[in-house]
Design an enzyme around this catalytic site. Sequence first.
Site, PDB file in Angstrom:
ATOM      1  N   ALA A 276       1.310  50.878  38.304  1.00 57.70           N
ATOM      2  CA  ALA A 276       1.140  49.421  38.106  1.00 57.70           C
ATOM      3  C   ALA A 276       2.433  48.735  38.511  1.00 57.70           C
ATOM      4  O   ALA A 276       3.161  48.200  37.680  1.00 57.70           O
ATOM      5  CB  ALA A 276       0.792  49.132  36.651  1.00 57.70           C
ATOM      6  N   GLY A 278       2.755  46.273  40.868  1.00 60.26           N
ATOM      7  CA  GLY A 278       2.555  44.987  41.536  1.00 60.26           C
ATOM      8  C   GLY A 278       1.345  45.018  42.448  1.00 60.26           C
ATOM      9  O   GLY A 278       0.692  46.047  42.623  1.00 60.26           O
ATOM     10  N   HIS A 451      -4.722  21.709   9.720  1.00 66.83           N
ATOM     11  CA  HIS A 451      -4.148  22.718   8.834  1.00 66.83           C
ATOM     12  C   HIS A 451      -5.278  23.479   8.152  1.00 66.83           C
ATOM     13  O   HIS A 451      -6.251  22.855   7.727  1.00 66.83           O
ATOM     14  CB  HIS A 451      -3.271  22.044   7.771  1.00 66.83           C
ATOM     15  CG  HIS A 451      -2.752  23.017   6.758  1.00 66.83           C
ATOM     16  ND1 HIS A 451      -1.703  23.864   7.041  1.00 66.83           N
ATOM     17  CD2 HIS A 451      -3.151  23.294   5.489  1.00 66.83           C
ATOM     18  CE1 HIS A 451      -1.463  24.619   5.980  1.00 66.83           C
ATOM     19  NE2 HIS A 451      -2.334  24.295   5.019  1.00 66.83           N
TER      20      HIS A 451
END
Length: 479
Positions: A276, A278, A451
Amino acid sequence: MAKKFDVIVIGAGPAGYHAAIRAAQLGLNTAIVEKWLNAEGKPAYGGTCLNVGCIPSKALLEASHKFVDARDHYADIGVMVDSVTADVPKMIARKEEVVGNLTKGVAGLLKTNGVAMFEGMAKLHAGRQVAFTAHDGSTEDLEADNVIIATGSVPVEIPPSPLTDELIVDSTGALAFQAIPARLGVIGAGIIGLELGSVWSRLGSDVVLLEALENFLPPADRQVSKEAAKLYKKQGMDIRLGTRVTGTEVNGDEVTVMYTDANGDQSETFDKIIVAVGRRPYTEGLLGADSGVDLDERGFIFVDETCLTGAPGVWAVGDVVRGPMLAHKGMEEGIMVAERIAGQLPSVNYDLVPSVIYTHPEIAWVGKTEEQVKADGDEYQVGTFPMAASGRAMANNDTAGFCKVVADKTTDRILGVHIVGNHASEMIAEAVIAMEFEASAEDLGLTMFAHPTLSEGLHEAALAVSGHAIHVANRKRKK
Ligand code: FAD
Ligand code: NAD
């Protein structure tokens, strides 16, 4: 005689299919050419993102996160489960079902919008002539007033670790393991390495990430990458920086990686390796010698800020052009180009492309890092808020991370927002909107947030810029 359209889009990944749908919405006679065949050999739309990228990786990230949550954290909140096991083939099958539904959904959307669909390979020639070769080998000549290239990208391969069918795989292979590798090596500790490393680490693999650079996650704000490194380590991911992979050796059903680091030559044996390191732009077989479309020195199609190439009426969008290789960046470019073809004048704000790493906690940011602002020489202030002080995060039993707002000291304008925490991918949109409207930290502070929500963390970080956060002892940082 060539079949004539107003617009031909080459590639039906996120950049291409957004362009095609928008062009059709605007009344343009539009065609799309897509060559993808899925694992069953059937044509599929949606490109890398839907077939082997964003969507399948998120399906596995969600499943593996739920597994860990149930196994390790449910008891904390009084939910008792006797035994939790991972059924990997079922997870993979569900992921494929999600992919199947979405890729069919995109085909349906193209159809409903009246886009002519050509399944096979497109090659562009001078004068916006497109030679189309269907999967059965038959050919057809197409032609348009405008052509939009959206051919995407493919994984980079490196000579020391050539892919094998089973043992050394790229991200596509790593999304299809049918069993949990006991020892998993990942070459590259970037976004894919961290996301797919997380999936398999959660499911039980011992994960080692070998990263060439000395710095961890260089695009992220330093405070973020430091916190992330700490959290990933706690989760069991072994991230080794400053390593140079020199070779791999397959022995039966295991593979040894040779690498060098500050201590000299090293080697380690794994059951699987994910490469992995690029992705690179994909233009193979796309451009006839007479197309008039230029590539830059890294193989990207050369475009201006409106995504126009040097050839009249030929545009290029998404991973195949400069800029971050992100689905949403390509989508916005696709829409911009379709609207420009229809005579409108939109643009893409490349300064506000959000980045997200979908690990747990998630990491998300937009705008400049504190280091970038410092390097620009601008005076700035920072407000941070730890998620450990968020009521909702406590109620959720998930308090890792923080929100950070970087604002200009004189104007108070928000320059960057950086979030480590559960649902950071959703929260970052609030920051993008605020920054699109050129909000100040005070504007965000004066905005009412529901909230209890995790987003209150962003509100508090904005208040903290001027020392007004309510739920922390404010240590105003003067810059
Ligand atoms: P692509 O999606 O690559 O599509 C290009 C299409 O063009 C392909 O379907 C291809 O078959 C077709 N094509 C190519 N040449 C021709 C031709 N000559 N004729 C006809 N068709 C052709 N990005 C995010 O934003 N978020 C994420 O979470 C994310 N996760 C990812 C996870 C993984 C494992 C990977 C690999 C990538 C991920 N990405 C993510 C990146 C994202 O997938 C890409 O940025 C995005 O797919 C690029 O879109 P695109 O349309 O430019 O190209
Ligand atoms: P990346 O650029 O994020 O990371 C690659 C890493 O590999 C880097 O840290 C690099 O230093 C390292 N590296 C390069 N060569 C190496 C070598 N020989 N040995 C060891 N390390 C090496 O690339 P990626 O993780 O492959 O992802 C590709 C693209 O896909 C990215 O540009 C990203 O934007 C996109 N993507 C995005 C998401 C998301 O948005 N969540 C998820 C996955 C992929």
